[in-house]
Write an enzyme that holds these catalytic residues in place. Structure first.
Site, short mmCIF file in Angstrom:
data_model
loop_
_atom_site.label_atom_id
_atom_site.label_comp_id
_atom_site.label_asym_id
_atom_site.label_seq_id
_atom_site.Cartn_x
_atom_site.Cartn_y
_atom_site.Cartn_z
N CYS A 5 -8.60 -4.94 -9.99
CA CYS A 5 -8.18 -3.88 -10.91
C CYS A 5 -7.69 -2.72 -10.04
CB CYS A 5 -9.38 -3.48 -11.76
SG CYS A 5 -8.98 -2.27 -13.01
N CYS A 62 -4.92 1.17 6.46
CA CYS A 62 -5.17 2.63 6.43
C CYS A 62 -6.49 2.96 5.74
CB CYS A 62 -4.01 3.36 5.76
SG CYS A 62 -3.90 3.08 3.98
N CYS A 89 -7.22 -0.94 1.48
CA CYS A 89 -6.22 -1.45 2.41
C CYS A 89 -6.85 -1.67 3.79
CB CYS A 89 -5.08 -0.45 2.49
SG CYS A 89 -3.89 -0.79 3.81
N CYS A 143 0.84 -1.20 0.00
CA CYS A 143 0.00 0.00 0.00
C CYS A 143 0.88 1.25 0.00
CB CYS A 143 -0.89 -0.03 1.24
SG CYS A 143 -1.85 1.48 1.46
ZN LIG Z 1 -2.67 1.11 3.60
#
Ligand SMILES: [Zn+2]
Length: 168
Positions: free
Chosen positions: A157, A137, A134, A86
């Protein structure tokens, strides 16, 4: 004498059997522990803090669900072995083994690292789309569709700008 001997053997067999069972149980528990990722602690920052921390492009995608222009990400062409993490918090999301060329112009994966993503359904287009983000976060990553390759049949995607590539 023969009777004692047999008794001893039975005891030994029983002990081995119990030890083997214990081994099986341990192996099973270990496999289960590996399948089930540790609970991820959330990273919470204010919108201002995110704006300071991220590039304007990453901020627009991660924090406000913008979509990058198709074909714009250098990660479309990333073919090395490694991990896609991420861009907001460095949580590992995808392994290079699950990346494939979907022809869409966005980095595409058929699976993610267990526990790293959460989903919600959005209605920004007329039809419902499954948004994913994610797990740490809550930064927006992309949308998941059912037209991906086997073994999952899924296509994650992803916005390239929401990811960072870490070579193995
Ligand atoms: Zn994250």
């Amino acid at each position: 004498m023969a009777g004692t001997h047999n008794h001893l053997q039975v005891n030994m067999i029983r002990r081995h059997f119990i030890a083997a069972l214990g081994g099986l149980f341990l192996a099973h528990s270990a496999a289960r522990a590996a399948d089930k990722p540790a609970k991820i602690e959330k990273l919470k920052l204010s919108d201002d803090e995110w704006a300071k921390r991220l590039t304007p492009e990453a901020y627009a995608v991660l924090r406000h669900e913008a979509t990058e222009r198709a074909g714009s990400s250098p990660l479309n062409h990333e073919k090395r072995r490694g991990t896609f993490v991420c861009a907001g918090c460095d949580l590992p999301l995808f392994k290079s083994e699950t990346k494939y060329e979907s022809g869409t112009g966005w980095p595409s994966f058929y699976d993610f690292i267990p526990g790293s993503l959460e989903t919600k359904t959005d209605f920004k287009l007329i039809y419902p789309r499954k948004e994913y983000h994610c797990a740490r976060c809550e930064g927006h990553q992309g949308h998941v569709f059912d037209d991906g390759p086997q073994p999952t049949g899924r296509r994650y995607c992803n916005n390239g700008v929401a990811l960072k590539f870490v070579p193995a």
